[in-house]
Write an enzyme that holds these catalytic residues in place. Structure first.
Site, PDB file in Angstrom:
ATOM      1  N   GLY A 497       0.814  -1.213   0.000  1.00 25.96           N
ATOM      2  CA  GLY A 497       0.000   0.000   0.000  1.00 25.96           C
ATOM      3  C   GLY A 497       0.845   1.260   0.000  1.00 25.96           C
ATOM      4  O   GLY A 497       0.324   2.363  -0.037  1.00 25.96           O
ATOM      5  N   ILE A 657      11.594  13.473  -2.895  1.00 25.28           N
ATOM      6  CA  ILE A 657      10.315  12.767  -2.853  1.00 25.28           C
ATOM      7  C   ILE A 657      10.015  12.250  -4.264  1.00 25.28           C
ATOM      8  O   ILE A 657       9.922  13.022  -5.219  1.00 25.28           O
ATOM      9  CB  ILE A 657       9.202  13.711  -2.362  1.00 25.28           C
ATOM     10  CG1 ILE A 657       9.484  14.147  -0.919  1.00 25.28           C
ATOM     11  CG2 ILE A 657       7.833  13.031  -2.464  1.00 25.28           C
ATOM     12  CD1 ILE A 657       9.563  13.035   0.110  1.00 25.28           C
ATOM     13  N   PRO A 660       4.968  12.600  -4.993  1.00 27.48           N
ATOM     14  CA  PRO A 660       4.360  13.412  -3.924  1.00 27.48           C
ATOM     15  C   PRO A 660       2.996  12.897  -3.485  1.00 27.48           C
ATOM     16  O   PRO A 660       2.618  13.071  -2.326  1.00 27.48           O
ATOM     17  CB  PRO A 660       4.211  14.795  -4.552  1.00 27.48           C
ATOM     18  CG  PRO A 660       4.852  14.758  -5.873  1.00 27.48           C
ATOM     19  CD  PRO A 660       5.232  13.360  -6.213  1.00 27.48           C
ATOM     20  N   GLY A 729      14.045   7.165   3.381  1.00 25.08           N
ATOM     21  CA  GLY A 729      12.768   6.506   3.656  1.00 25.08           C
ATOM     22  C   GLY A 729      11.689   7.460   4.133  1.00 25.08           C
ATOM     23  O   GLY A 729      11.960   8.466   4.778  1.00 25.08           O
ATOM     24  N   GLU A 732       7.837   5.226   7.579  1.00 25.54           N
ATOM     25  CA  GLU A 732       7.624   5.066   9.014  1.00 25.54           C
ATOM     26  C   GLU A 732       7.714   6.362   9.785  1.00 25.54           C
ATOM     27  O   GLU A 732       7.171   6.499  10.884  1.00 25.54           O
ATOM     28  CB  GLU A 732       8.642   4.060   9.573  1.00 25.54           C
ATOM     29  CG  GLU A 732       8.402   2.682   8.999  1.00 25.54           C
ATOM     30  CD  GLU A 732       9.511   1.704   9.328  1.00 25.54           C
ATOM     31  OE1 GLU A 732       9.430   1.068  10.377  1.00 25.54           O
ATOM     32  OE2 GLU A 732      10.447   1.573   8.522  1.00 25.54           O
TER      33      GLU A 732
END
Ligand SMILES: Cc1cc2nc3c(=O)[nH]c(=O)nc-3n(C[C@H](O)[C@H](O)[C@H](O)COP(=O)(O)OP(=O)(O)OC[C@H]3O[C@@H](n4cnc5c(N)ncnc54)[C@H](O)[C@@H]3O)c2cc1C
Ligand code: SF4
Ligand code: FES
Ligand code: FES
Lengths: 765, 328, 169
Positions: A497, A657, A660, A729, A732
């Protein structure tokens, strides 16, 4: 720089060493067209029309349904096990217990081998021992789920219980033990922090507590398993296909190639979807029954048999000079674990990297309970560690009479605080400034309890977010370039996802100089190359580096094919790059030949290039972390203590990024889980029995729509020169800092400091 | 789930006949019963589907309402007369569960839903007197944050989870019953029993007795009414504490009041002690708070739920203050 | 029973839920099982246009009803506008809660069009429901999403139904 007619430059081979001075060419916006675009999810239409099949949605002729019977004591031995009624129940084909289960090897514990994927190292159904309350003790296979479920309730069990440690207090009283953090040190010290704390002008020294948390992915764990001779095929829902396949092979004593796991889509994972007992039990039972088996855990099974984030108790003490420079940061404490997991909740990760201080004392220990193995959950360590650390900083700011952002900025490090590694593209200060301005931080009244709207007290809070950059070794990619100019890229990676497939398609298109529709990204299958776990927010980097390595190999192979007649004749692999569906010379892009022409001329239908990513040397050479500045506004009812988050802004610094749209969703997802961590989530284990009390989604409260405000996001978008594509990353980090930002806002609103999560109404009366 | 038979009742008489079979249970929307059966808490042999019974909402000549037992929760909450004349009921229903659940749930099923005590649900692993008389209660010394502060007993401290019932209790609702021995009515406040020594006997219903309707008398003319629910998350959660109230204030004095609490007791808790303290007293926060205190003086907190005393006191005070503002 | 417009006949175990009937017997796995306890909304389908939880619905009880699942939302000219809006607003990540959210939102719009109030509706007697963000959030709170797609979901619903309750943008 030399560019093509379109104003773009070829994308040459990525660096051999990511720690070195040369960045990935894709960090350069002039070389990218798709990276940075908000491309919609590729599988979007399939998802909104219900066409995607998840692990429990594959049916096979003759397939049996599994149900589990689980222990009701925390520790002891099974002395009686009467399965006769269950065996006689309608539709039942097999009742498997430790008596008739095939002999299997223990689960290879995560970290014990690069490919080991078990979070629980116990042997499964091999003896009469019970290790936790809720442990599977029997599997029933029947023709329908209803029959299996019913039969499982007919199994009668007698136990000889043994004394068990089921309360946190008792576990701590028994003494906590030093531990490691993913094999690294569980203790970090610099100078004499306790002495520095005592000598400091101003200090705080508090204890913060966080409860067990459950991942609560909406898709419960499930697998559909089939044996063909000694070949095992599993439709699974796992964040680690390659690890799971290797580990299952070890457990069943068969060669790795004989286990094939397919998990293209997961209904959420968050760290909870790895190799647990259910896959092993289903495979073992299927083997005994000689028929395919579907095991779909009930929600209660998920709560009782799949590990959760462990409870923690953390001391944070910070000593500072009167002008707010940190003299000492102490962050110590313990987290719960079982003997079979022996996994700490590494809450010192944020303290290791976020602030400069003259002295440090950081350490995690573990307290052993007789409980289900705990495991990683979104931002292990960071989620709960940042809560403690960032609340303590807020408390210190109050004592110093200083703005909490100013206090943080004053302690911005110039190098990795403890070991001195150079920082890589750290722009947290910029994130703070931009965030403060956008959020309107200057409108905050620093006096607690001063802003009110009727019965509602209003407050603002902030906190830093951080998550380490991770890139595990072993990722590999295979690029198959077709004569018609299409490319297929295969990696044993995952998309639960996060938008991995979409983002990687963009990256691959840019790296190969193709359009996204010419790229097919294949993932989620253990037969694909490499070892990439969807963990540590590492997939963007790990897959990126693997594809970069394969691209380097591809360019070399392509050059071998071009003859003297080619405009590329005589060039070396590091002198060329991909551009416009072909290869071009880096210093003269007009020397260009399309992939189609190269393959055509060489009489090849396709070209295959496979490579393993360079070892992650950047990890040890540099201090690489994603950061963010989290801002929030809460309203707290002065009558009931109910807290509502009304505004939230994440100002992120995570390198470049890639997409986005999907990145924003990742950040928001993390932040929303952080709202749950702050306000509603607590998995309760009964002190007396170690049994999960609230084993349902009605009782374990994840945020609902009404708990979630519109979340604003901005990001620095500054590429990290040592990360593939310049991207660190993002998956998280959203949950980190959020808990503290909310708790700090609650303090600002009410003057009440809640140091044990979650901040439920009772704590604010 | 145990195997069971299924029968659909054509009307109330048919239902009572079918419901007199051994181990029969009435099935409304199934939102509670199916869950309990799936988790093996109950194991009826026959389900008598009573969703075909009257779901009509009729206006009574006295200005009250008669609501058929099979009326869905949503249908009640959206009914014009309910919204206009019983805002406390509309609001209470809308506070419960989710829209999907309210679309399925029936009035009777909502009234007779069982406690959400987690130990009650954990058939395999926990002891529960309500489920298995004499087994013991794992909640009393266990995790009891959600449990009762009023009306509990050493045998059981579970709460009744319904929101709707709290409003019904405050609205002086009457339940129409029909059993093998004929029809009767019972005030809602007398339908549920406190656990005492027999937590397994949850209501005054006789075996096979059916709820056919709920009747609402008119609220006192000129009274304001409301419902407020406090919970651990903003929606889709059971009440920690909830308050339903009806209040009329004339020239600063309380001339009519009805008050009920949810989330605090094994049954919807009509706060008659507080009502006595309120009636005839000046409508001000001090009165409200003092009245709430008198009601809660009887509260017996457990290890994790003492906060409910303070929370209930504050919520009662706030709800009454709001209504006093409205009524003035 | 009719499912997505087609007549279906199935002899089922009375224990079988509508959800399992759809997923196992009819092979319509678009409707998801998140908890089987009524606590997540993933199994939401429409029964005669009303949103319900198929996990707590016994299939036998729905004989003769018209059931619509995510597979039946699309019209002859392609996906339902809400399905498109979910893609446009990134109203999902893993997609597991999505079918339930979609069916729920369609049912929610019909409720709002009829004037059904919600817990956050200030004036319970109002004839019209204005589907602002708070109303949408409250009315959709019976559908959990763990990926945290809430903002996109609410935006997609607002975009689809902002023109007025029940009307499609
Ligand atoms: C996740 C979740 C959250 C919830 N949250 C809330 C909440 O916040 N507030 C709240 O109030 N409720 C809540 N509920 C409970 C819900 O309101 C009840 O399940 C529902 O009202 C029960 O109605 P039903 O028609 O579905 O009853 P059923 O499940 O069909 O039946 C319930 C009981 O009533 C009996 N019964 C049904 N009809 C009759 C009759 N006519 N005569 C005699 N006996 C009958 C049945 O035999 C059974 O014992 C929640 C439920 C779930 C699953
Ligand atoms: S409180 Fe009541 S329902 Fe809960 S375990 Fe005790 S006896 Fe059972
Ligand atoms: S599966 Fe039905 S509500 Fe969760
Ligand atoms: S998109 Fe994954 S649960 Fe909602």
């Amino acid at each position: 720089m030399t560019t093509s007619a379109h104003g773009r430059a070829p994308v040459g081979p990525a660096p051999e060493n990511w720690a070195g001075p040369v960045p990935d060419p894709l960090t350069d916006p002039a070389r990218t067209r798709r990276i940075g675009e908000p491309m919609p999810r590729l599988e979007g239409l399939a998802k909104v029309t219900g066409r995607i099949k998840f692990a429990a949605e594959h049916a096979y002729p003759g397939m049996l349904y599994a149900a589990l019977a689980c222990s009701t004591i925390p520790k002891g031995r099974i002395t009686a096990l009467d399965v006769a009624d269950a065996e006689r129940a309608p539709g039942v084909v097999l009742v498997m217990t430790h008596r008739n289960a095939p002999r299997m090897n223990p689960m290879p514990g995560f970290g014990s081998d690069p490919k080991a994927g078990g979070f629980d190292t116990l042997p499964v159904l091999q003896d009469d021992r019970v290790h936790w309350n809720g442990q599977p003790i029997a599997v029933v296979l029947a023709e329908t789920q209803e029959q299996a479920d019913h039969a499982a309730t007919l199994i009668r069990v007698g136990y000889a219980p043994e004394p068990a440690v089921t309360s946190w207090e008792e576990a701590v009283a028994n003494g906590t033990a030093p531990t490691t953090i993913y094999g690294g040190p569980g203790r970090r010290e610099l100078g004499d922090a306790e002495a520095a704390l005592r000598a400091a002008d101003v200090s705080v020294d508090e204890v913060y507590r966080t409860p067990y948390h459950n991942h609560a992915a909406i898709e419960p764990h499930a697998a559909t398993v089939l044996w063909d001779g000694d070949e095992l095929f599993v439709h699974d829902t796992t964040q680690m296909v390659a690890h799971s396949a290797w580990s299952l092979a070890k457990i069943f004593g068969i060669p790795e190639e004989r286990v094939h796991i397919s998990a293209p889509y997961l209904g959420g994972g968050f760290g909870g979807k790895g190799l647990w007992w259910y896959q092993v039990l289903a495979a073992a039972a299927s083997r005994l029954a000689g028929r395919p088996v579907r095991i779909a855990l009930t929600r209660e099974n998920v709560f009782r048999t799949v590990g959760s984030r462990a409870r923690t108790e953390q001391r944070v003490a910070i000593g500072a000079t009167a002008d707010g420079r940190f003299e000492a940061i102490i962050h110590t404490g313990a987290s719960a674990t079982s003997r079979s997991a022996d996994l700490s909740e590494p809450f010192i990760l944020p303290a290791q990297c976020t602030y400069a201080a003259r002295t440090f004392k950081l350490g995690v220990e573990v307290a052993y309970l007789d409980m289900m193995a705990n495991t990683s959950m979104r931002a292990p360590g960071g989620a709960v560690g940042s809560f403690a650390l960032e609340c303590a900083i807020d408390e210190l700011a109050v004592k110093l009479g200083m703005d909490p952002i100013e206090l943080r900025l004053r302690n911005e490090p110039r190098q990795e605080p403890i070991d001195g590694r150079p920082l890589s593209a750290r722009n947290l200060v910029r994130a703070w400034r931009a965030g403060a301005e956008r959020f309107g931080w200057d409108r905050r009244n620093p006096t607690p309890g001063a802003v009110r709207d009727g019965e509602w007290l209003i407050g603002m809070g902030c906190a830093a977010a951080t998550h380490p950059y991770v890139r595990s070794p072993g990722a590999a990619a295979r690029i198959t370039l077709h004569r018609d100019g299409r490319a297929e890229v295969e990696v044993a990676a995952h998309d639960m996802g996060m938008g991995t497939a979409t983002a990687q398609t963009q990256v691959i298109a840019d790296r190969l100089g193709l359009e996204p529709h010419q790229v097919t990204f294949r993932f989620g299958d253990s037969r694909l190359p490499g070892l990439v776990m969807a963990g540590g927010s590492q997939q963007t980097a790990a897959i990126g580096a693997a594809v970069a390595a394969a691209h380097r190999e591809l360019l070399a192979q392509l050059l071998k094919l071009v003859g003297d007649g080619s405009p590329l004749g005589g060039l070396e692999p590091d002198q060329v790059g991909s551009l416009d569906g072909g290869v071009a010379a880096l210093d003269d892009p007009s020397r260009h030949e399309s992939y189609a022409d190269i393959l055509d001329r060489a009489g090849r239908d396709r070209l295959v290039a496979e490579a393993v990513a360079q070892p992650p040397e950047e990890l040890t050479a540099r201090s690489m972390h994603s950061f963010g500045a989290m801002f929030c506004e809460v309203r707290v009812s002065s009558v009931t203590g109910e807290v509502r988050v009304t505004r939230f802004l994440g100002s992120m610094d995570c390198g470049r990024i890639v997409n986005p749209r999907t990145a924003a969703s990742q950040f928001r997802g993390g932040i929303i889980m952080g709202i749950g961590l702050a306000l509603t989530e607590e998995l309760v284990l009964d002190d007396r029995t170690g049994r999960v009390v609230n084993a349902s989604l009605a009782d374990y409260h994840i945020p609902v729509h009404l708990d979630v405000p519109e979340i604003d996001l901005i990001w620095t978008d500054i590429p990290d020169p040592h990360a593939p594509m310049g991207a660190r990353g993002i998956g998280e980090i959203g949950i980190t800092g959020t808990g503290a930002a909310i708790a700090n806002a609650v303090y600002n609103a009410t003057g009440r400091r809640v140091r044990d999560l979650p901040i439920t109404p009772d704590k604010l009366l | 789930m145990n195997p069971f038979g299924y029968a659909r009742a054509a009307d109330a008489a048919d239902a009572v006949r079918l419901g007199s079979a051994p181990r029969a249970a009435y099935l409304g929307g199934g939102t509670n019963l199916v869950d309990l059966m799936r988790r093996n808490v109950v194991a009826p042999a026959t389900l008598v589907d009573v969703t075909g019974l009257s779901s009509a909402i009729e206006e009574r000549p006295d200005g009250g309402l008669l609501i058929g037992a099979a009326a869905r929760n949503t249908a009640v909450a959206e009914h014009r007369a309910v919204r206009a004349r019983y805002p406390l009921l509309a609001r209470a229903i809308l506070a419960g569960g989710s829209a999907q659940i309210r679309n399925m749930a029936t009035v009777a099923g909502n009234i007779l839903q069982r406690t959400r005590c987690p130990y009650f649900y954990d058939v395999a692993g926990s002891r529960c007197n309500r489920r298995h008389p004499g087994q013991g209660c794992d909640a009393i010394d266990g995790h009891n944050r959600d449990h009762a502060i009023l009306g509990g007993s050493p045998a059981c401290v579970a709460t009744h989870p319904s929101d709707m019932c709290v409003a019904l209790a405050a609205a002086d609702a009457v339940v129409h019953l029909r059993g093998a021995r004929g029809a009767r009515v019972l005030p809602l406040t007398e339908l549920h029993r406190l656990p005492g020594d027999h937590p397994e006997i949850e209501t005054e219903l006789e075996a096979g007795e059916l709820i056919t309707a709920v009747e609402l008398p008119p609220l006192p003319p000129g009274a304001a009414s409301g419902y407020r629910k406090v919970r651990d998350r903003a929606g889709y959660a059971f009440a920690l504490v909830s308050v339903a109230a009806v209040l009329r204030v004339e020239r600063g004095v309380i001339t009519a009041v009805r008050l009920a609490l949810g989330g605090v007791a094994p049954k919807p808790w009509r706060a008659r002690t507080a009502e006595q303290a309120l009636l005839g007293a000046p409508a001000d926060p001090a009165t409200f708070r003092a009245a709430a205190r008198t009601e809660l003086a009887a509260a017996v907190p457990l290890r994790h739920n003492a906060f409910k005393i303070e929370l209930a006191e504050r919520t009662v005070t706030a709800v009454l203050a709001d209504l006093a503002g409205e009524a003035r | 029973m009719r499912v997505n417009g087609a007549e279906v006949e199935a002899a089922v175990d009375p224990r079988t839920s509508l959800l399992d009937l759809l997923r196992e017997t009819l092979g319509l796995s678009g409707t998801k099982k998140g908890c089987d306890q009524g606590a997540c909304g993933a199994c939401t389908v429409l029964a005669d246009g009303e949103r319900i939880l198929s996990c707590l619905a016994l299939a036998v009880q729905y004989a003769g009803r018209e059931i619509t699942t995510v597979e039946g939302l699309a019209g002859p000219d392609g996906p339902h506008p809400l399905q498109r809006a979910f893609i446009d607003h990134d109203g999902f990540q893993c997609g597991y809660c999505t079918p339930g959210h979609l069916c729920s939102a369609v049912g929610m719009a019909a409720e709002a069009a009829r004037g059904v109030p919600s817990y956050v509706t200030a004036d319970l007697t109002a004839d019209r429901v204005v589907l602002d963000r708070d109303e949408i959030r409250e009315r959709m709170s019976g559908n959990l999403c763990r990926c945290g797609a809430h903002n996109g979901i609410v935006a997609a619903i607002a975009a689809t139904y902002a023109a007025g309750p029940g009307e499609r943008a």
